[in-house]
Structure formats: structure tokens, C-alpha cells
Scaffold this active site. Structure first.
Site, PDB file in Angstrom:
ATOM      1  N   ASN A  76      40.220  50.365  35.787  1.00 49.60           N
ATOM      2  CA  ASN A  76      39.079  49.866  35.018  1.00 49.60           C
ATOM      3  C   ASN A  76      38.975  50.677  33.734  1.00 49.60           C
ATOM      4  O   ASN A  76      38.611  51.854  33.758  1.00 49.60           O
ATOM      5  CB  ASN A  76      37.806  50.003  35.858  1.00 49.60           C
ATOM      6  CG  ASN A  76      36.558  49.491  35.152  1.00 49.60           C
ATOM      7  OD1 ASN A  76      36.587  49.186  33.954  1.00 49.60           O
ATOM      8  ND2 ASN A  76      35.459  49.417  35.874  1.00 49.60           N
ATOM      9  N   HIS A  97      36.734  40.747  33.580  1.00 48.13           N
ATOM     10  CA  HIS A  97      36.724  42.200  33.527  1.00 48.13           C
ATOM     11  C   HIS A  97      37.504  42.763  34.714  1.00 48.13           C
ATOM     12  O   HIS A  97      37.323  42.326  35.854  1.00 48.13           O
ATOM     13  CB  HIS A  97      35.280  42.710  33.553  1.00 48.13           C
ATOM     14  CG  HIS A  97      35.175  44.203  33.661  1.00 48.13           C
ATOM     15  ND1 HIS A  97      35.810  45.053  32.777  1.00 48.13           N
ATOM     16  CD2 HIS A  97      34.534  44.994  34.560  1.00 48.13           C
ATOM     17  CE1 HIS A  97      35.554  46.300  33.125  1.00 48.13           C
ATOM     18  NE2 HIS A  97      34.794  46.293  34.201  1.00 48.13           N
ATOM     19  N   CYS A 120      30.892  48.231  30.365  1.00 43.74           N
ATOM     20  CA  CYS A 120      32.044  47.346  30.501  1.00 43.74           C
ATOM     21  C   CYS A 120      31.852  45.993  29.835  1.00 43.74           C
ATOM     22  O   CYS A 120      32.820  45.268  29.609  1.00 43.74           O
ATOM     23  CB  CYS A 120      32.382  47.161  31.976  1.00 43.74           C
ATOM     24  SG  CYS A 120      32.777  48.717  32.824  1.00 43.74           S
TER      25      CYS A 120
END
Length: 316
Positions: free
Chosen positions: A272, A242, A108
Site C-alpha cells: 500500500n 486503491h 490514500c
């Protein structure tokens, strides 16, 4: 460096919590209360390559460039149907670019890792126009018999063109080896000489440890880069974080005592999407006119490794 153009490509299918509940023992209430996520885009008929190419073309066009103007192409990707060649090599052919290209896998934190690399290349004068594509399909590595991880992720591609500029002020990038917190292991092809046991497991995640580590790392990173730039928290116009989980985002916001309006989020609609998250949210903010010239921004990302990154950025 500065970001000269952004692009996004999403699958057509929107998977709601009720749709997931048809396959695993969960419910909309259970997912929403724990993650804030209501729906997420997910690949059904599309190709990740096509999504990556579409996002790339969008970003290049917004930057006022042609694919042949790109000097270097970095693709952030965790998993796709090709082990080799790199996904960047394949997308390069789809968009008509001719530059050198390679993949990175920093989960990520991949977009910000690519930003840091691009800043070094541009500062050295080696490359002028760098394309970063984040093409992610985490729905292919989660366990669809368990609600632990499959509820969290969406599939997407996003892109940014990075060129010479004075927007990036301070960058912090760090890794602490904590593989057991979040990992995916796959069994490789048969080797007649292999004498050890191998494992094939879908994505494994210790949710409690991920939560604590993400909040701790991100909060510390943000404080460090803001102070290193000579700013105060109240000087920052927007914190682009994020999009892992709304509870994580809210915990970071509360720990740093940030106003709600300075911490935008789209995780409730996107889930996500790994390294694609920050460029997707950034693109939304740009298109909505919520970022203007001179705005002071902070980016923060975290993911498997455990890796984290944060930077201060002035919008040009």
C-alpha cells in the site's frame, strides 16, 4: 479534464516478507495469507523529494510539456521530513517549475481528491495544465516492533498531468469522521504553557474496521458513480482500485460481482503506497498496453478519515 501523462519513481530496495520477519514476529505465510503482499519498495538511501521530482518529470515529458508549462502543482503527501514549507514547494524547485503549488493530505484518497480539485480549476478556466504528485513514505510512521501495520506499506512517488478534456464523467467524494479507525499522532515541540497531556504514537490501525469500512464505502461509491454516468457494471472495461490489501480488493470485486480480469492489482509487488497507488497501477496498465482509447474506467480510493472517492472516466 483528462490525464495527459503519468509518471512513477520507486526506491531501489525491495523489502520481502522474509526481510520484515527479521525485525518483527511474523512470516511470509502469515503476511501473504492475510494481505496478498509478497514484497514492497521501501526508501533506504533515496530522498522522497528526489522520487517526487523524478515522477513529476516523467509525467510532464509524457504529456508533451515542459515544467514551465505547468500552471498549478498539487502534491498529495501524508508525512515527510518537512512540516513547512510544503513538499510541493520543494519539488517545484527541483523540476524547474514556476507555478503556484500546495500540499494536500487526504491519506490514500489523496490522488482522487486532487483530481476533483483539478477538474474544478480547469473547468473554471483558471488553470490549464495541472501537475499532481503523490509522494508517500509510510514506512516512516509505522511501528517496526509490531506486525500490525508495517507489513502493509511501501514507499513510492507517482504523478499525473491533468489538462482540458472530456474524460472525467462523474466524481463522488465523501468523508465520514472516523479517526479512531486509522490514525497517526505525533508529539509536538515543548510549550511551557501547555497543560494537557500529549501522545506520540506510530500509525494505529483497527484492521477489522478498516476492512469493513473500505469494502462498504468503495462498493457503494462505485455503484453510485456508474449509475450516475448512465452506465451498467458490465459496460466498464477496468476498475482501478486503491491497492490497500488483496483481501479488500477481492471483497469489493465479489460484492459487485466483477470479473477477475476487470480488477487489476499490483499490491502483491507494491504494498500500500497510500495516495500513490492508483497512478502507479494506471501507469503500469498504460505501459502494458492494457488500456486503449475509448475504454471506460472506474477509479476508487479510500483511506484514513474515513475518506473515499470514486469516478467514472473514459480514456482519451
Amino acid at each position: 479534464m483528462k490525464i495527459s501523462g503519468t509518471g512513477v519513481a520507486l526506491p531501489q530496495l525491495r523489502v520481502t516478507n522474509d526481510m520484515i520477519a527479521q525485525y518483527v514476529d511474523t512470516s511470509d505465510e502469515w503476511i501473504s495469507s492475510r494481505t496478498g503482499i509478497k514484497e514492497r519498495p521501501m526508501i533506504s538511501t533515496e530522498s522522497l523529494i528526489d522520487l517526487g521530482a523524478k515522477a513529476a518529470k516523467d509525467a510532464i515529458a509524457k504529456a508533451g510539456l515542459a515544467p514551465t508549462d505547468i500552471d498549478l502543482f498539487i502534491c498529495s503527501n501524508v508525512v515527510n521530513s518537512y512540516v513547512t514549507p510544503s513538499l510541493a514547494c520543494i519539488i517545484q524547485g527541483e523540476i524547474g517549475a514556476t507555478c503556484p503549488c500546495f500540499d494536500i493530505n487526504n491519506a490514500c484518497a489523496g490522488f482522487m481528491t486532487a483530481m476533483d480539485m483539478a477538474d474544478g480549476y480547469i473547468s473554471s478556466g483558471k488553470y490549464k495544465n495541472i501537475l499532481v504528485v503523490c509522494a508517500e513514505e509510510p514506512s516512516r510512521i509505522v511501528d517496526w516492533k509490531s506486525r500490525d501495520a508495517c507489513i502493509l506499506f511501501g514507499d513510492a512517488a507517482s504523478a499525473a498531468v491533468l489538462t482540458a478534456g472530456d474524460s472525467l464523467k462523474t466524481m463522488k467524494f465523501s468523508t465520514k469522521s472516523m479517526p479512531d479507525v486509522l490514525y497517526y499522532r505525533r508529539k509536538l515541540e515543548y510549550n511551557p504553557f501547555l497543560k494537557k497531556e500529549e501522545f506520540n504514537k506510530p500509525l494505529q490501525m483497527n484492521g477489522r474496521d478498516v476492512f469493513k469500512t473500505a469494502v462498504s464505502f468503495s462498493s457503494a461509491d462505485i455503484k453510485e458513480v456508474v449509475e450516475a454516468t448512465g452506465w451498467k457494471m458490465e459496460d466498464v472495461d477496468m476498475f482501478v482500485l486503491h491497492q490497500a490489501n488483496l483481501r479488500i480488493i477481492e471483497a469489493i470485486r465479489q460484492r459487485l460481482d466483477l470479473p477477475d480480469e476487470k480488477v487489476p492489482h499490483n499490491v502483491e509487488r507494491m504494498g500500500n503506497t497510500s495516495s500513490a497507488c492508483i497512478p502507479i497501477l494506471l501507469n503500469e496498465l498504460i505501459e502494458a498496453g492494457k488500456i486503449k482509447k475509448g475504454d471506460k474506467l472506474v477509479f476508487s480510493a479510500f483511506g484514513a478519515g474515513f475518506s473515499s472517492a470514486a469516478c467514472t472516466y473514459v480514456w482519451e
